[in-house]
Scaffold this motif. Structure first.
Motif, PDB file in Angstrom:
ATOM      1  N   TYR A 188       0.827  -1.202   0.000  1.00 56.57           N
ATOM      2  CA  TYR A 188       0.000   0.000   0.000  1.00 56.57           C
ATOM      3  C   TYR A 188       0.867   1.261   0.000  1.00 56.57           C
ATOM      4  CZ  TYR A 188      -3.568   3.375   1.298  1.00 56.57           C
ATOM      5  OH  TYR A 188      -4.406   4.462   1.305  1.00 56.57           O
ATOM      6  N   LEU A 191       2.423   1.792  -3.396  1.00 56.52           N
ATOM      7  CA  LEU A 191       1.458   2.294  -4.370  1.00 56.52           C
ATOM      8  C   LEU A 191       1.072   3.738  -4.060  1.00 56.52           C
ATOM      9  CD1 LEU A 191      -0.294   1.659  -6.818  1.00 56.52           C
ATOM     10  CD2 LEU A 191      -2.038   0.757  -5.276  1.00 56.52           C
ATOM     11  N   GLN A 206      -4.357   8.723 -15.764  1.00 55.43           N
ATOM     12  CA  GLN A 206      -3.515   7.795 -15.021  1.00 55.43           C
ATOM     13  C   GLN A 206      -3.620   8.035 -13.524  1.00 55.43           C
ATOM     14  OE1 GLN A 206      -1.588   5.085 -15.769  1.00 55.43           O
ATOM     15  NE2 GLN A 206      -2.674   5.221 -17.721  1.00 55.43           N
ATOM     16  N   VAL A 209      -6.703   6.335 -12.346  1.00 50.60           N
ATOM     17  CA  VAL A 209      -6.484   4.884 -12.300  1.00 50.60           C
ATOM     18  C   VAL A 209      -5.698   4.504 -11.049  1.00 50.60           C
ATOM     19  CG1 VAL A 209      -5.281   2.966 -13.412  1.00 50.60           C
ATOM     20  CG2 VAL A 209      -6.658   4.524 -14.786  1.00 50.60           C
ATOM     21  N   ARG A 210      -4.692   5.325 -10.714  1.00 52.48           N
ATOM     22  CA  ARG A 210      -3.913   5.053  -9.508  1.00 52.48           C
ATOM     23  C   ARG A 210      -4.776   5.167  -8.263  1.00 52.48           C
ATOM     24  NH1 ARG A 210       1.339   8.733 -11.157  1.00 52.48           N
ATOM     25  NH2 ARG A 210       2.306   7.242 -12.583  1.00 52.48           N
ATOM     26  N   LYS A 213      -6.815   1.995  -8.025  1.00 52.66           N
ATOM     27  CA  LYS A 213      -5.962   0.892  -7.569  1.00 52.66           C
ATOM     28  C   LYS A 213      -5.637   1.038  -6.089  1.00 52.66           C
ATOM     29  CE  LYS A 213      -3.720  -0.207 -11.979  1.00 52.66           C
ATOM     30  NZ  LYS A 213      -2.436  -0.240 -12.732  1.00 52.66           N
ATOM     31  N   LEU A 214      -5.445   2.296  -5.650  1.00 53.20           N
ATOM     32  CA  LEU A 214      -5.141   2.524  -4.246  1.00 53.20           C
ATOM     33  C   LEU A 214      -6.332   2.159  -3.363  1.00 53.20           C
ATOM     34  CD1 LEU A 214      -2.757   3.642  -2.550  1.00 53.20           C
ATOM     35  CD2 LEU A 214      -3.960   5.832  -2.541  1.00 53.20           C
ATOM     36  N   GLN A 216      -8.566  -0.089  -4.075  1.00 55.72           N
ATOM     37  CA  GLN A 216      -8.639  -1.548  -4.066  1.00 55.72           C
ATOM     38  C   GLN A 216      -7.554  -2.146  -3.170  1.00 55.72           C
ATOM     39  OE1 GLN A 216      -8.320  -2.106  -8.311  1.00 55.72           O
ATOM     40  NE2 GLN A 216     -10.536  -2.178  -8.609  1.00 55.72           N
ATOM     41  N   ARG A 217      -6.364  -1.561  -3.206  1.00 56.46           N
ATOM     42  CA  ARG A 217      -5.291  -2.055  -2.341  1.00 56.46           C
ATOM     43  C   ARG A 217      -5.613  -1.802  -0.883  1.00 56.46           C
ATOM     44  NH1 ARG A 217      -2.330  -5.964  -2.235  1.00 56.46           N
ATOM     45  NH2 ARG A 217      -2.025  -5.631  -4.461  1.00 56.46           N
ATOM     46  N   SER A 596     -15.610  -1.450  -3.050  1.00 51.68           N
ATOM     47  CA  SER A 596     -14.564  -1.745  -4.026  1.00 51.68           C
ATOM     48  C   SER A 596     -14.687  -3.176  -4.553  1.00 51.68           C
ATOM     49  CB  SER A 596     -13.191  -1.534  -3.385  1.00 51.68           C
ATOM     50  OG  SER A 596     -12.158  -1.920  -4.259  1.00 51.68           O
ATOM     51  N   THR A 600     -15.513  -4.568  -8.432  1.00 52.86           N
ATOM     52  CA  THR A 600     -14.670  -5.550  -9.115  1.00 52.86           C
ATOM     53  C   THR A 600     -15.516  -6.700  -9.652  1.00 52.86           C
ATOM     54  OG1 THR A 600     -12.798  -5.007  -7.681  1.00 52.86           O
ATOM     55  CG2 THR A 600     -12.710  -7.099  -8.843  1.00 52.86           C
TER      56      THR A 600
END
Length: 733
Positions: A188, A191, A206, A209-210, A213-214, A216-217, A596, A600
């Motif tokens: 984590y 990221l 981007q 998107v990050r 992803k963060l 989700q992480r 989240s 998915t």
């Protein structure tokens, strides 16, 4: 010196999550196989092994007393299921009614807790193992009680071994869950550091998107936090005087604090990048977070290997460089930079405290200020509470009820179909359906592909081994090894696990007959059972994730409101990591992780889900951003000075919590206005806060202003979700 060096490879091997589990399973299966072989009673091996497998599937993490209690309950359920199958098997209509009722009832009982869910699942599996054993029985004069007795004997043997193992190696599961938690924190932080990449706004897509992803992480960190909490809670009472368990509890609280600090935000990253694009300060932030992430990874390794943890000096040097860079920017006295420099100061202070927490992790004697140290017990308080949880699920809106009904009808359909296909080998259809049918379509489709692929590979490998190694003794050894592989991979590599279990079945049945006759029926039954499971998920009260987004989004907002109220209380009375605060924080993160996960799963469903998923992800980005700003408030908690300024700031916080609750209520009613004038009034209220304030008051005001800035896009995203749901109505996807 030699003994220490020689012990290191074994210590690394013992630290692996699957190794100790594999050793326990190997002992259980090898003893059963060796006993049957030495006593020349190989026809008994199939029910003995299947009983042990079913008991292992019903196992949950617990201390030895809790596991013993669960074992007694499991054996009682197993006995009732096995004898019921024996009685109903000759009567098809009664058997069909019994399997449907048992499946529905046991699945609903899983709503009580994870322990009951696992026991119910294992009971269903054992009932079908009993059915398969009766289907394969060649001796029609066999005693009525023998098959259930053998299944229970295998289950009892594994269960007693598991209880003994748990008593001998009490701390190992805690070490493994804590190590996994700090590994997730490592990922984590690494990221999160990418958000400080100095890239201009032309790469904004981007950046989003990050952020996704963060989020989700962060959900993975939350899952690891919950697993570590349950593992510690299950043992802390049994080891009240254990300094080791107290140290593990201390590490868990440190991990909670690290997650709150790592997930905090103090200003929009785009503004930082735009203003400080030509400075090295963002690289300094990025480097510090990466170094701290590596330190979390090293701590995970130290926990697993039971080695001393030394954080080292690298992160302290990186923190010093960051503070020097901020001092240099401060010296330029650029008026437009003042607000962002305050945010950078807050960020540096936050990361400095995070670094101190990592330092404390290497000092078991340091206990810090973990508050009351209590953990919330989610287990039912009484039988009335337990059955109240079950009653609460009796509605078509409950995922548990939908899955219970879906699975029951799928087994009824499979039972009817097996009599059409081949009644003597068709019970693998029902077993496959239970294994493949999952609560969501995405999980079911994934499990179907893994199950079919693994079964095909297992059958092909078994056919080859029959020809290459005709010795029954060798085949019995293959069965034991394959059983160990199944249990060591069933939660991480299900295709490999299915391949291994298929080998176990073929090798064991070949001990008492011709295993080759099972190859074609097993493949056909797997295909049929998998298709039935997928059809049930699609046709029987389908649990399309898009229809749950409003409820999950509303839950996320209401927990955010609860988190903010606890934060406000902390700023009124002072910092205290007590249970109500930690529970509110964990609820907010759990709700964020659930949203989240649903998104998915949504993107794995059939049909065109891009637009619906995009709107859901947009809501997630804004709600997760609000959570990050709240984490920033949580990282800097302290009692604010009494006065009108503090009163005005905290009243604004209360108004923000009310606004979040109102938006959550609107989602529940599927009526969300595109904009609310009351939200603009909140911004005006913040601007009217007196200018003469302390640094702590200014930080709280600035964080609340950031939250207020997210309310309008958050409301728009919520309105878009409601609009999608109105279009969907009750129709198919």
């Amino acid at each position: 010196m030699f003994s220490v060096t020689a012990s290191r490879p074994f210590r690394r091997l013992w630290a692996l999550n699957s190794f100790a589990y594999s050793v326990r399973v190997f002992i259980a299966l090898a003893v059963l196989m060796g006993l049957c072989w030495s006593l020349d009673t190989m026809p008994r091996i199939v029910p003995l092994l299947l009983g042990a497998v079913a008991c292992a599937l019903a196992e949950t993490d617990d201390n030895w007393r809790g596991r013993l209690q669960a074992l007694l309950l499991t054996l009682g359920c197993f006995a009732g299921a096995a004898f019921a199958v024996q009685a109903l098997f000759p009567h098809p209509w009664a058997f069909a009614a019994g399997i449907v009722a048992a499946t529905f009832g046991l699945t609903m009982l899983g709503a009580i807790s994870r322990r009951y869910q696992a026991i119910a699942y294992g009971t269903l599996i054992l009932s079908l193992y009993t059915t398969i054993g009766m289907d394969q029985r060649s001796d029609l004069t066999q005693a009525f009680w023998l098959e259930p007795a053998l299944l229970l004997a295998g289950a009892s043997w594994y269960g007693l071994l598991s209880v003994l193992w748990c008593a001998l190696f009490l701390h190992q599961p805690v070490q493994q869950t804590l190590a996994q938690l700090f590994r997730e924190l490592d990922l984590y932080l690494r990221l999160k550091s990418t958000l400080f990449e100095p890239v201009r706004a032309t790469e904004g897509s981007q950046a989003e998107v990050r952020r996704i992803k963060l989020a989700q992480r962060s959900g993975q960190v939350v899952i690891a936090l919950n697993a570590a909490k349950e593992s510690i809670f299950n043992r802390v009472d049994a080891t009240r005087a254990s300094s080791r368990m107290t140290h593990y509890l201390h590490l868990y609280f440190i991990a909670q604090d690290i997650h709150e600090r790592a997930s905090s935000s103090h200003s929009p990253y785009e503004e930082l990048i735009d203003v400080f694009f030509h400075s090295d300060v963002l690289f300094r932030c990025q480097r510090l977070m990466r170094v701290q992430g590596r330190a979390c990874g090293h701590l995970a390794r130290a926990i697993l290997l039971r080695l001393p943890f030394d954080k080292g000096d690298e992160s302290a040097a990186a923190l010093h460089d960051l503070q020097a860079s901020i001092d240099q920017l401060q010296a330029r006295q650029h008026a437009d930079w003042a607000p962002l420099l305050k945010s950078l100061r807050a960020l540096a202070g936050n990361l400095g405290t995070l670094d101190a927490q990592l330092e404390r992790a290497g000092a078991p004697q340091a206990r810090g200020d973990a508050g009351d140290g209590a953990l919330f017990d989610r287990a039912p308080r009484s039988w009335a509470d337990a059955f109240g949880r079950v009653r609460a699920q009796f509605s078509t809106g409950s995922p548990v009820f939908r899955h219970a009904l879906r699975l029951s009808l799928a087994l009824a359909a499979g039972y009817g179909l097996l009599h059409v296909v081949h009644a003597r080998q068709g019970y693998w259809i029902l077993l496959t359906t239970i294994f493949v049918c999952q609560p969501s379509f995405g999980a079911t489709r994934r499990r179907m592909l893994q199950r079919v692929t693994g079964t095909f590979l297992g059958l092909a490998l078994g056919w080859a081994l029959f020809d290459l190694f005709p010795s029954l003794l060798l085949q019995s050894m293959f069965a034991v090894v394959a059983g160990v592989v199944f249990f060591s991979t069933r939660t991480t590599q299900y295709t490999v696990a299915t391949t291994a279990m298929t080998l176990v079945v073929l090798m064991c049945f070949n001990q008492v007959g011709d295993g080759n006759v099972l190859i074609v029926p097993r493949l056909v039954d797997t295909l049929i059972g998998s298709l039935i499971a997928v059809a049930a998920v699609v046709l029987v009260l389908p649990d399309w994730q898009g229809r749950r987004l409003d409820a999950l989004a509303g839950r996320a907002l209401s927990t955010l409101a609860g988190y903010l109220r606890e934060l406000t209380a902390q700023y009124r009375r002072g910092r205290n990591d007590d249970l109500p605060y930690r529970l509110a924080r964990r609820n907010a993160h759990n709700a964020d992780a659930a949203l989240s996960t649903a998104l998915t799963n949504l993107l794995q469903e059939p049909g065109r889900r891009e637009q619906e998923g995009d709107r859901g992800l947009r809501f997630l980005v804004h709600s997760h951003t609000v959570l990050n700003y709240f984490s920033g408030l949580g990282a800097h908690r302290e009692a604010l000075a009494d006065g009108e300024t503090t009163q005005a700031i905290l009243q604004t916080a209360d108004a923000l919590a009310t606004a979040l609750d109102g938006l959550a209520a609107g989602l529940a009613q599927r009526r969300v206005a595109a904009a609310d004038p009351a939200m603009a009034a909140l911004g005006e209220a913040l601007s009217r806060v007196p200018a003469d304030m302390t640094d702590a008051q200014r930080l709280v005001r600035d964080q609340l202003r950031l939250v207020q800035g997210q309310l309008v896009p958050l409301t728009s995203a919520a309105a878009a979700l409601v609009h999608d749901l109105r279009i969907m109505g009750a129709g198919a996807p």
